[in-house]
Motif scaffolding. Structure first.
Motif, mmCIF file in Angstrom:
data_model
loop_
_atom_site.group_PDB
_atom_site.id
_atom_site.type_symbol
_atom_site.label_atom_id
_atom_site.label_comp_id
_atom_site.label_asym_id
_atom_site.label_seq_id
_atom_site.Cartn_x
_atom_site.Cartn_y
_atom_site.Cartn_z
ATOM 1 N N PHE B 10 0.658 -1.212 -0.020
ATOM 2 C CA PHE B 10 0.080 0.022 -0.077
ATOM 3 C C PHE B 10 0.878 1.092 -0.165
ATOM 4 N N LEU B 11 0.518 2.217 -0.833
ATOM 5 C CA LEU B 11 1.354 3.309 -1.091
ATOM 6 C C LEU B 11 0.394 4.544 -1.124
ATOM 7 N N SER B 12 0.705 5.417 -0.175
ATOM 8 C CA SER B 12 -0.076 6.686 -0.208
ATOM 9 C C SER B 12 0.759 7.714 -0.230
ATOM 10 N N MET B 13 0.675 8.490 -1.426
ATOM 11 C CA MET B 13 1.537 9.579 -1.929
ATOM 12 C C MET B 13 0.881 10.923 -2.009
ATOM 13 N N GLN B 14 1.839 12.035 -2.017
ATOM 14 C CA GLN B 14 0.949 13.378 -2.109
ATOM 15 C C GLN B 14 1.446 13.809 -3.722
ATOM 16 N N GLU B 15 0.567 14.337 -4.363
ATOM 17 C CA GLU B 15 0.794 14.904 -5.775
ATOM 18 C C GLU B 15 2.173 15.551 -5.602
ATOM 19 N N TYR B 87 -0.885 -1.688 -8.700
ATOM 20 C CA TYR B 87 -0.042 -1.915 -9.822
ATOM 21 C C TYR B 87 0.571 -3.186 -9.632
ATOM 22 N N PHE B 88 0.592 -4.175 -10.655
ATOM 23 C CA PHE B 88 0.991 -5.401 -10.488
ATOM 24 C C PHE B 88 2.480 -5.740 -11.122
ATOM 25 N N CYS B 89 3.358 -6.414 -10.712
ATOM 26 C CA CYS B 89 4.157 -6.940 -11.784
ATOM 27 C C CYS B 89 4.222 -8.463 -11.717
ATOM 28 N N ALA B 90 4.611 -8.848 -12.955
ATOM 29 C CA ALA B 90 4.586 -10.523 -13.184
ATOM 30 C C ALA B 90 6.025 -10.913 -13.935
ATOM 31 N N ALA B 91 6.396 -12.047 -13.436
ATOM 32 C CA ALA B 91 7.504 -12.370 -14.095
ATOM 33 C C ALA B 91 6.878 -13.881 -14.794
ATOM 34 N N GLN B 92 7.819 -14.263 -15.714
ATOM 35 C CA GLN B 92 7.539 -15.336 -16.609
ATOM 36 C C GLN B 92 8.411 -16.447 -16.285
ATOM 37 N N ASP B 93 7.786 -17.711 -16.089
ATOM 38 C CA ASP B 93 8.815 -18.917 -15.977
ATOM 39 C C ASP B 93 9.050 -19.617 -17.064
ATOM 40 N N TYR B 94 9.885 -20.527 -17.160
ATOM 41 C CA TYR B 94 10.180 -21.224 -18.361
ATOM 42 C C TYR B 94 9.065 -22.131 -19.072
ATOM 43 N N GLY B 95 8.090 -22.059 -18.061
ATOM 44 C CA GLY B 95 6.918 -22.865 -18.644
ATOM 45 C C GLY B 95 6.106 -21.935 -19.513
ATOM 46 N N GLN B 96 6.309 -20.755 -19.573
ATOM 47 C CA GLN B 96 5.759 -19.809 -20.040
ATOM 48 C C GLN B 96 4.510 -19.092 -19.287
ATOM 49 N N ASN B 97 4.439 -19.583 -18.124
ATOM 50 C CA ASN B 97 3.406 -18.891 -17.210
ATOM 51 C C ASN B 97 3.642 -17.793 -16.616
ATOM 52 N N PHE B 98 2.595 -16.655 -16.376
ATOM 53 C CA PHE B 98 2.933 -15.667 -15.876
ATOM 54 C C PHE B 98 2.790 -15.575 -14.181
ATOM 55 N N VAL B 99 3.706 -15.289 -13.646
ATOM 56 C CA VAL B 99 3.448 -15.390 -12.070
ATOM 57 C C VAL B 99 3.204 -13.711 -11.373
ATOM 58 N N PHE B 100 2.200 -13.662 -10.985
ATOM 59 C CA PHE B 100 2.078 -12.234 -10.625
ATOM 60 C C PHE B 100 2.532 -12.006 -8.941
ATOM 61 N N GLY B 101 2.675 -10.713 -8.499
ATOM 62 C CA GLY B 101 2.832 -10.239 -7.396
ATOM 63 C C GLY B 101 1.592 -9.902 -6.937
ATOM 64 N N PRO B 102 1.570 -9.547 -5.443
ATOM 65 C CA PRO B 102 0.377 -9.382 -4.783
ATOM 66 C C PRO B 102 -0.358 -7.952 -5.189
ATOM 67 N N GLY B 103 0.422 -7.052 -5.733
ATOM 68 C CA GLY B 103 -0.012 -5.836 -6.154
ATOM 69 C C GLY B 103 0.315 -4.648 -5.321
ATOM 70 N N THR B 104 0.464 -3.600 -5.800
ATOM 71 C CA THR B 104 0.799 -2.300 -4.878
ATOM 72 C C THR B 104 -0.511 -1.372 -5.040
ATOM 73 N N ARG B 105 -1.063 -1.044 -4.012
ATOM 74 C CA ARG B 105 -2.266 0.120 -4.299
ATOM 75 C C ARG B 105 -1.779 1.313 -3.969
ATOM 76 N N LEU B 106 -1.832 1.977 -4.852
ATOM 77 C CA LEU B 106 -1.185 3.511 -4.856
ATOM 78 C C LEU B 106 -2.411 4.492 -4.684
ATOM 79 N N SER B 107 -2.388 5.200 -4.027
ATOM 80 C CA SER B 107 -3.285 6.266 -3.693
ATOM 81 C C SER B 107 -2.349 7.835 -3.677
ATOM 82 N N VAL B 108 -2.674 8.782 -4.738
ATOM 83 C CA VAL B 108 -2.240 9.936 -4.531
ATOM 84 C C VAL B 108 -3.169 10.959 -4.415
#
Lengths: 110, 110
Positions: B10-15, B87-108
């Motif tokens: 979670f990320l709360s930031m000012q403009e 915002y999610f990041c995802a990496a791709q393993d050698y089986g071509q699967n996309f493995v996702f992170g848990p996400g970062t919820r950004l509030s500006v």
């Protein structure tokens, strides 16, 4: 533009019902994916398919099956819905490195 | 087994401020993806990073990849309210699967 559509945006089912979630893409992509998204867990891969009639289990296939009879359509089947399958379900197709996501189906199992 | 972590969740930031979201992954992967998700919407592809040292920029967002450190960063410059999303990041393993992170919820915040 690539378009990935899902048959329902919202769905309410009862425990024990058989549930079909449909996904269609219009760009002739070979790879298609089904994910479920739960708060704090990101997206988890249920099944994916890299060709017609081909399927591979993802990280959490238990309680689900899939069908891919035509290249453009990838169906997710909940054989006997349970309350712990209440979730957001996202379908995606991919071409090379880019995944394109559908709008999602929010499923509630009562 | 490939696992992907994000920090912070979670990320709360000012403009007008700058900040960085971090994405770590556990095993070798030379493909890293960033996605944006607005509330109630599906995922939108932001960046595809395909090699060590790759850097891509779009507007106020810049993504980079260090495959040796198994780290990708998403840097936000002079944040504006419109960047509020998960915002999610995802990496791709050698089986071509996309493995996702848990996400970062950004509030500006204004």
């Amino acid at each position: 533009d690539v378009k990935v559509t899902q048959s329902s945006r919202y769905l309410v089912k009862r425990t024990g019902e058989k549930v079909f979630l449909e996904c269609v893409q219009d760009m002739d992509h070979e790879n298609m994916f089904w994910y479920r998204q739960d708060p704090g867990l990101g997206l988890r891969l249920i099944y994916f398919s890299y060709d017609v009639k081909m399927k591979e289990k993802g990280d959490i296939p238990e309680g689900y099956s899939v069908s891919r009879e035509k290249k453009e359509r990838f169906s997710l089947i909940l054989e006997s819905a349970s309350t712990n399958q209440t979730s957001m379900y996202l379908c995606a197709s991919s071409f090379m490195e880019t995944q394109y996501f559908g709008p999602g189906t929010r499923l509630l199992v009562l | 087994e490939l696992k992907v972590e994000q920090n912070p969740l979670f990320l709360s930031m000012q403009e007008g401020k700058n900040y960085t979201i971090y994405c770590n992954y556990s095993t070798t992967s030379d493909r890293l993806y960033w996605y944006r998700q607005d509330p109630g919407k599906s995922l939108e592809s932001l960046f595809v990073l395909l090699s060590n040292g790759a850097v891509k920029q779009e507007g106020r967002l810049m993504a980079s990849l260090d495959t040796k450190a198994r780290l990708s960063t998403l840097h936000i410059t002079a944040a504006v309210h419109d960047l509020s999303a998960t915002y999610f990041c995802a990496a791709q393993d050698y089986g071509q699967n996309f493995v996702f992170g848990p996400g970062t919820r950004l509030s500006v915040l204004p």
